[in-house]
Design an enzyme around this catalytic site. Structure first.
Site, PDB file in Angstrom:
ATOM      1  N   LYS A 167       0.823  -1.226   0.000  1.00  0.00           N
ATOM      2  CA  LYS A 167       0.000   0.000   0.000  1.00  0.00           C
ATOM      3  C   LYS A 167       0.853   1.271   0.000  1.00  0.00           C
ATOM      4  CE  LYS A 167      -3.301   2.982   0.791  1.00  0.00           C
ATOM      5  NZ  LYS A 167      -3.971   3.595  -0.353  1.00  0.00           N
ATOM      6  N   LYS A 217       2.053  11.042   5.718  1.00  0.00           N
ATOM      7  CA  LYS A 217       2.237   9.884   6.610  1.00  0.00           C
ATOM      8  C   LYS A 217       2.579   8.636   5.783  1.00  0.00           C
ATOM      9  CE  LYS A 217      -1.361   7.651   7.118  1.00  0.00           C
ATOM     10  NZ  LYS A 217      -2.464   6.737   7.090  1.00  0.00           N
TER      11      LYS A 217
HETATM   12  P1  NAD Z   1     -10.449  10.523   7.988  1.00  0.00           P
HETATM   13  O1  NAD Z   1      -9.575  11.372   8.825  1.00  0.00           O
HETATM   14  O2  NAD Z   1     -11.424  11.162   7.047  1.00  0.00           O
HETATM   15  O3  NAD Z   1     -11.279   9.491   8.901  1.00  0.00           O
HETATM   16  C1  NAD Z   1     -10.800   8.919  10.075  1.00  0.00           C
HETATM   17  C2  NAD Z   1     -11.956   8.793  11.051  1.00  0.00           C
HETATM   18  O4  NAD Z   1     -11.462   8.192  12.248  1.00  0.00           O
HETATM   19  C3  NAD Z   1     -12.574  10.127  11.447  1.00  0.00           C
HETATM   20  O5  NAD Z   1     -13.964  10.091  11.274  1.00  0.00           O
HETATM   21  C4  NAD Z   1     -12.186  10.279  12.919  1.00  0.00           C
HETATM   22  O6  NAD Z   1     -13.156  10.998  13.675  1.00  0.00           O
HETATM   23  C5  NAD Z   1     -12.104   8.837  13.332  1.00  0.00           C
HETATM   24  N1  NAD Z   1     -11.318   8.632  14.552  1.00  0.00           N
HETATM   25  C6  NAD Z   1     -10.157   9.216  14.906  1.00  0.00           C
HETATM   26  N2  NAD Z   1      -9.748   8.769  16.102  1.00  0.00           N
HETATM   27  C7  NAD Z   1     -10.672   7.858  16.507  1.00  0.00           C
HETATM   28  C8  NAD Z   1     -10.792   7.042  17.660  1.00  0.00           C
HETATM   29  N3  NAD Z   1      -9.888   7.070  18.639  1.00  0.00           N
HETATM   30  N4  NAD Z   1     -11.882   6.236  17.762  1.00  0.00           N
HETATM   31  C9  NAD Z   1     -12.815   6.203  16.769  1.00  0.00           C
HETATM   32  N5  NAD Z   1     -12.745   6.968  15.664  1.00  0.00           N
HETATM   33  C10 NAD Z   1     -11.680   7.772  15.526  1.00  0.00           C
HETATM   34  O7  NAD Z   1      -9.464   9.563   7.183  1.00  0.00           O
HETATM   35  P2  NAD Z   1      -9.756   8.751   5.825  1.00  0.00           P
HETATM   36  O8  NAD Z   1      -9.372   9.604   4.673  1.00  0.00           O
HETATM   37  O9  NAD Z   1     -11.116   8.166   5.894  1.00  0.00           O
HETATM   38  O10 NAD Z   1      -8.634   7.620   5.945  1.00  0.00           O
HETATM   39  C11 NAD Z   1      -8.726   6.555   6.870  1.00  0.00           C
HETATM   40  C12 NAD Z   1      -7.562   5.616   6.624  1.00  0.00           C
HETATM   41  O11 NAD Z   1      -7.624   5.106   5.281  1.00  0.00           O
HETATM   42  C13 NAD Z   1      -6.192   6.288   6.765  1.00  0.00           C
HETATM   43  O12 NAD Z   1      -5.278   5.386   7.317  1.00  0.00           O
HETATM   44  C14 NAD Z   1      -5.834   6.634   5.323  1.00  0.00           C
HETATM   45  O13 NAD Z   1      -4.436   6.727   5.140  1.00  0.00           O
HETATM   46  C15 NAD Z   1      -6.440   5.459   4.582  1.00  0.00           C
HETATM   47  N6  NAD Z   1      -6.829   5.734   3.194  1.00  0.00           N
HETATM   48  C16 NAD Z   1      -7.406   6.925   2.835  1.00  0.00           C
HETATM   49  C17 NAD Z   1      -7.756   7.124   1.501  1.00  0.00           C
HETATM   50  C18 NAD Z   1      -8.378   8.424   1.037  1.00  0.00           C
HETATM   51  O14 NAD Z   1      -8.343   8.703  -0.169  1.00  0.00           O
HETATM   52  N7  NAD Z   1      -8.962   9.223   1.922  1.00  0.00           N
HETATM   53  C19 NAD Z   1      -7.547   6.124   0.551  1.00  0.00           C
HETATM   54  C20 NAD Z   1      -7.019   4.908   0.962  1.00  0.00           C
HETATM   55  C21 NAD Z   1      -6.644   4.725   2.291  1.00  0.00           C
END
Ligand code: NAD
Length: 310
Positions: A174, A243
């Site tokens: 990834k 990150k």
């Molecule tokens: P985001 O920041 O939009 O969502 C993360 C969620 O986690 C938020 O709603 C936040 O409130 C919640 N959260 C934080 N701390 C928490 C806790 N202690 N308990 C419960 N909930 C908690 O992030 P995202 O863009 O949805 O990405 C999530 C993961 O997927 C990351 O690791 C990111 O690298 C990966 N990712 C993101 C994408 C993208 O395009 N956005 C694509 C592939 C992978």
């Protein structure tokens, strides 16, 4: 507690859609997010139950998926005090986040001590892929467990790759993917800014590139939707992109592989983060190239350039 109940933690740009797709696949799902409004947005969806804590999810669901921002938060949620590890029902933990090889391995080992099995299952495709249930999913972990959870993963994505039986290897896959995605975003931004400064139309440039050998995920998916439109709404924060690049650089350190170009891309994002870009969408990275060139890539500015006779 229910054998069939699925748990989901982290309802952000990715998790919200993924949890919704699981519910819409007919499975009962219990969800939690620290932002109560994120969970409430799903509360009217059929098959969704909103939990009040991480532990409640793990007390009720046998399989729990997480989509959380970074390794520190994920460790805390999975193996911290009152984390998933203390739940009464949980038997399988599936990490859909990009959390890095080391964090995933550490969590998997700790959970295994309590009889909880792990799958390392990061995803690609962004919020649009998450919404449409068309993510690519890279999975590492026990093959029998992977086979047993394939139906569930199918609710999230149709391109599912079994990468390795060793938890952590899917994370390596990834972060390599994301280094390339961010490199494509940066170099395409630099190149399109040059073209616009030289008088080319950005929409036309993207059409030409997408029909030519310069095409990539930034030109194909992101330029028209999020950059030329000036919406910067792809749904992936620069701090998350950074990150992932740092995680990739950690892998290069571990395996002693020189990465001259990857280091430069990572360093460029480090600069952007120091300028306050962290909470901006990663498509907004083009603004730095625009500032340096003194132009903006957007439909309105094309007319200004024309008016100046450039
Ligand atoms: P985001 O920041 O939009 O969502 C993360 C969620 O986690 C938020 O709603 C936040 O409130 C919640 N959260 C934080 N701390 C928490 C806790 N202690 N308990 C419960 N909930 C908690 O992030 P995202 O863009 O949805 O990405 C999530 C993961 O997927 C990351 O690791 C990111 O690298 C990966 N990712 C993101 C994408 C993208 O395009 N956005 C694509 C592939 C992978």
């Amino acid at each position: 507690m229910s054998a069939n109940l699925v748990g989901f933690i982290g309802l952000g740009n990715m998790g919200y859609h993924m949890a919704k797709n699981i519910a819409q696949s007919g499975r009962a799902i219990v969800v939690y997010d620290v932002r109560t409004e994120a969970a409430e947005a799903l509360s009217d969806t059929e098959n969704v139950v909103v939990a009040k804590s991480v532990k409640e999810v793990a007390d009720r669901a046998e399989t729990v998926l997480v989509s959380l921002p970074n390794a520190e938060i994920i460790e805390n949620v999975a193996i911290g005090e009152n984390g998933l590890i203390s739940g009464a029902a949980i038997k399988t933990y599936i990490d859909l986040s990009t959390s890095g090889e080391k964090a995933v391995q550490k969590i998997s080992e700790k959970l295994a001590e309590r009889g909880i099995s792990s799958l390392d299952a990061p995803v690609s495709g962004g919020p649009p892929g998450a919404k449409e249930g068309k993510l690519t999913i890279m999975v590492a972990g026990d093959k029998d467990l992977f086979d047993a959870k394939s139906d569930l993963l199918n609710a999230l994505g149709k391109k599912i790759f079994y990468v390795s039986d060793s938890v952590g290897k899917a994370q390596i896959m990834k972060v390599i993917n994301n280094l390339l995605s961010s490199a494509a975003m940066a170099i395409s931004s630099e190149a399109v800014v040059l073209g616009v400064k030289a008088g080319l139309d950005p929409n036309l440039m993207i059409d030409v590139l997408n029909a030519s050998s310069g095409r990539n995920s930034a030109t194909e998916d992101k330029f028209k939707k999020s950059i030329i439109s000036r919406k910067f709404d792809w749904g992936f924060l620069s701090e998350l992109a950074y990150k992932d690049m740092k995680l990739c650089m950690e892998v290069s350190e571990e395996y002693e592989v020189p990465m001259y170009l990857g280091t430069n891309i990572t360093h460029f994002w480090r600069y952007a983060i120091t300028q306050g870009a962290g909470k901006e969408d990663f498509t907004a990275i083009i603004k730095y190239f625009e500032d340096w060139a003194g132009i903006q890539v957007g439909e309105s500015l094309k007319h200004e350039a024309d008016a100046k006779g450039h």
